[in-house]
Design a protein around this motif. Structure first.
Motif, mmCIF file in Angstrom:
data_model
loop_
_atom_site.group_PDB
_atom_site.id
_atom_site.type_symbol
_atom_site.label_atom_id
_atom_site.label_comp_id
_atom_site.label_asym_id
_atom_site.label_seq_id
_atom_site.Cartn_x
_atom_site.Cartn_y
_atom_site.Cartn_z
ATOM 1 N N SER A 681 0.779 -1.224 0.217
ATOM 2 C CA SER A 681 0.051 -0.088 0.102
ATOM 3 C C SER A 681 0.751 1.380 -0.157
ATOM 4 N N TYR A 684 2.533 1.657 -3.266
ATOM 5 C CA TYR A 684 1.591 2.074 -4.404
ATOM 6 C C TYR A 684 1.255 3.647 -4.359
ATOM 7 N N ASN A 685 1.068 4.049 -2.855
ATOM 8 C CA ASN A 685 0.738 5.553 -2.817
ATOM 9 C C ASN A 685 2.103 6.361 -3.229
ATOM 10 N N THR A 686 3.294 5.652 -2.856
ATOM 11 C CA THR A 686 4.511 6.643 -3.183
ATOM 12 C C THR A 686 4.679 6.702 -4.699
ATOM 13 N N LYS A 688 2.303 6.830 -6.679
ATOM 14 C CA LYS A 688 1.382 7.425 -7.648
ATOM 15 C C LYS A 688 1.520 8.869 -6.960
ATOM 16 N N LYS A 689 2.127 9.163 -5.782
ATOM 17 C CA LYS A 689 2.423 10.624 -5.375
ATOM 18 C C LYS A 689 3.763 11.311 -6.414
#
Length: 722
Positions: A681, A684-686, A688-689
């Protein structure tokens, strides 16, 4: 032309014998029908020649009607009558007002010869006619006191009626003009109604008017076709097309009437069953047109008459049903349609020679009925506008009342609402504060969970890192004591050499003593041993420095801002950290491409790489255990805008359901205590950012591949990464 035909049809000697039985029609100067005084011979094979007709004794006196009705048959008929001129007019005229006869052969016989012939009809070129009129007009010159015999051969695929008029040629022409005048009046009425309703359609855009205009146009064309005007003025050189137009237009008028009626009466709303039944007529009219095209003209025309009556009654019944349901426009429609149906019934019964017979009134009933219908339906449509106007005014009045009532209610409710708004605002303020507090707690919890995941990852690696550093440190510690011992021997040797050097012995004795002492110390081996010990200490220190450097690059503790980094170097440092997890039984393949520096938070990307690599190593260990065969492959490449990292393992792989949930927080396939479920998770967020993309392809038992795409340039500052 006349001489040639006269030569062919010579009057035979027996003609006088056949003509003695004929009744002589005396003309005294008034136009009159003669249908009840002619003789008729039926030619059932349509092959009888004039020679045979002249000699035939089968002629029979007509039934007594002034307009003999021969029905709808495929037969030909011979009509014979003798005219005697007792008037002062030198030229008599014969007129057949039935314009739809397919074939009309005219023979004028005097004495022992055929003096004039003419071959015309609705299926022959229009220019064949003596007089260019849609009815059949023949000028017959007869001197006062003399007589001549007329033979007519007629055939039609439609209803065959014989409206034969005899008078002076002036009277016949005048009668033709009256027919044209009456049709002109009818045409004027229809055109006025058509243009009037077309204007209304363009004004109010009600599709009903367009249906009605289409219906009126088809009615006008159909009547013009049945009265012979289409053939006379539009298609004089195309008789077959003009004749076929009658069959087609009569079908179209039935279809148009039904479709207009359905739309005007809103049959789909009020009588859905009758609305659906109407499509049966489409099929039946289609069959009727097909029969006409196939050459079955008599049957097609008979079917057309029957369909006209049935469809008219169908529309009448539908209008009655809808009127009884309270639809006001149906009343006016019913009045208009009743009159038209009455005229249709008269016309059809006239053609079938039932109750009503052919005369000037019944012959024009369709014109009268359609004109009456056009006027009344225009009134009906106008009334529909009035109804819509009244309904609109009523709706506006009701709307105004509703608005006034709403205004009163709104004023009353405003006071209540203001109090409730104040109360609700206070509640919302309190709820907002609680939400802000909850949100802050959630952020703190999120930060704690992320940090926990970081610590859990680092905790798993601590033992391995200690092991990695311990190996090179052992090189140093294990070599220090032997090196110290060797250094002490060297220092002692220096002291001994100094003593020897300062003694009074000869140089040769000194050299001999030093040589013996070096042999005693095994000085050559001592030098080799010291070099090896120093080399070992150097290698251990270098390896330790390399590991420390890898740790520094991996953690990026000295870089808190967005900076450019070498992704290949980041992957190398990550592998240094994860090296102890390989257990020397996993083959690592590094296929690095030439990459540009990437604007990113390298420490955060290192954590992403580490999470993916550790998961891959775990999947390989799960599949292979302590045996060899595991493979971990890392490949990189770049284009003009992005760098791409593919991390592949040949571990146990994942099924479709696991792949769908792999990036969800707290989802893990590991046993309890082995993972928090936040690693992927966070990865994924890293990504996307960083405005990048991450995806996974996997098959159970075959392994997994994670594909990462990271932009080279990040024009906007990245949001804070946890």
């Amino acid at each position: 032309m006349i001489n040639r035909i006269s030569a062919v049809f010579l009057f035979l000697f027996f003609t006088l014998n056949a003509s003695f039985a004929q009744q002589v029609l005396t003309f005294k100067g008034e136009l009159a029908p003669i249908g009840d005084r002619v003789e008729i011979l039926t030619d059932s094979n349509s092959t009888m020649s004039l020679r045979s007709a002249l000699s035939s004794k089968e002629f029979k006196r007509s039934s007594g009607s002034q307009f003999p009705n021969l029905g709808t048959t495929p037969y030909s008929y011979w009509i014979r009558f003798t005219l005697k001129n007792e008037s002062n007019s030198k030229a008599m005229g014969i007129q057949l007002t039935q314009s739809m006869m397919d074939y009309v052969d005219f023979y004028q016989v005097q004495g022992d010869s055929v003096t004039r012939t003419n071959f015309t009809g609705h299926r022959r070129p229009f220019n064949n006619r003596f007089v260019k009129h849609q009815t059949y007009i023949y000028q017959v010159p007869i001197i006062k006191g003399e007589s001549q015999t007329i033979y007519l051969k007629v055939k039609s695929g439609k209803q065959l009626t014989l409206p034969i008029y005899v008078g002076s040629i002036e009277e016949v022409v005048e009668n033709a003009m009256i027919i044209d005048l009456l049709f002109g009046i009818y045409l004027g009425i229809i055109m006025v109604m058509l243009l009037y309703n077309l204007f209304i359609y363009f004004s109010i855009r009600d599709i009903t008017y367009l249906y009605y205009v289409s219906y009126l146009g088809i009615v006008m064309l159909t009547q013009a076709s049945m009265q012979g005007y289409i053939f006379r003025f539009i298609l004089p050189a195309y008789p077959e097309i003009a004749d076929m137009f009658i069959y087609i237009s009569t079908s179209l008028i039935g279809i148009a009437a039904i479709e207009f009626s359905k739309h005007f009466l809103s049959s789909k709303q009020y009588t859905p069953l009758l609305h659906r039944i109407s499509y049966i007529f489409w099929a039946l009219y289609g069959i009727q047109i097909s029969l006409a095209i196939a050459g079955f003209h008599n049957f097609s025309y008979t079917m057309m008459l029957a369909l006209a009556m049935v469809s008219a009654v169908y529309v009448l019944y539908m209008a009655v049903v809808i009127m009884l349901k309270g639809f006001r426009p149906a009343k006016f429609f019913l009045i208009a349609w009743t009159g038209f149906i009455f005229c249709v019934i008269i016309y059809v019964l006239k053609d079938f020679d039932l109750i009503f017979h052919y005369n000037n009134i019944t012959n024009f009933t369709l014109l009268i009925g359609s004109a009456f219908e056009a006027i009344m339906l225009s009134f009906a449509l106008a009334d529909k506008i009035n109804i819509l106007k009244v309904e609109k005014e009523q709706s506006q009045l009701e709307t105004l009342k509703a608005l006034q009532e709403n205004e009163r209610i709104i004023k009353e409710q405003n006071v209540v609402l203001e109090a409730r708004v104040i109360e609700r605002t206070s509640e919302l303020h309190e709820a907002n504060e609680e939400l802000n507090s909850t949100l802050e707690n959630l952020k703190q919890t999120q930060s704690q969970l992320v940090e926990s995941e970081k610590m859990a990852s680092l905790g798993q690696l601590t033992a391995g890192i200690a092991h990695e550093i311990n190996n090179p440190i052992n090189f140093v510690t294990s070599n220090i004591n032997p090196l110290k011992r060797d250094i002490d021997i060297l220092l002692a040797a220096l002291d001994e050499i100094e003593i020897v050097g300062l003694s009074d012995s000869t140089i040769s004795a000194k050299q001999l003593r030093i040589k013996e002492y070096k042999e005693e110390l095994d000085f050559d081996y001592l030098k080799v041993e010291i070099n090896q010990l120093v080399k070992g200490i150097n290698e251990g220190a270098s390896r330790t420095a390399e590991i420390v450097k890898g740790l520094r690059v991996f953690s990026r503790l000295d870089e808190d801002d967005l900076k450019k980094a070498d992704i290949n170097q980041c992957l190398d440092s990550t592998m240094i950290i994860a090296n102890n997890q390989l257990n020397n039984n996993i083959k690592v393949i590094m296929e690095y491409g030439e990459l540009p520096l990437v604007e990113c938070y390298a420490g955060k990307l290192n954590q992403v790489f580490l999470n993916i690599i550790i998961n891959g190593i775990h999947a390989i260990h799960t599949k292979f255990g302590s045996t060899s065969g595991g493979e971990l492959k890392i490949a990189t490449y770049a284009d003009e805008e992005n760098v791409f990292i593919n991390i592949y393992d040949n571990g146990i792989g994942m099924g479709p359901e696991t792949q769908k949930k792999i990036f969800e927080p707290f989802f893990t396939t590991k046993d309890v205590g082995e993972g928090t479920g936040l690693g992927m998770s966070i990865a994924y967020n890293t990504i996307k950012k960083h405005k990048g993309q991450i995806s996974v392809m996997s098959s159970p038992g075959e392994g997994s591949q994670f594909s990462l795409q990271i932009p080279i340039h990040n024009n906007q500052s990245l949001s804070h990464l946890n």
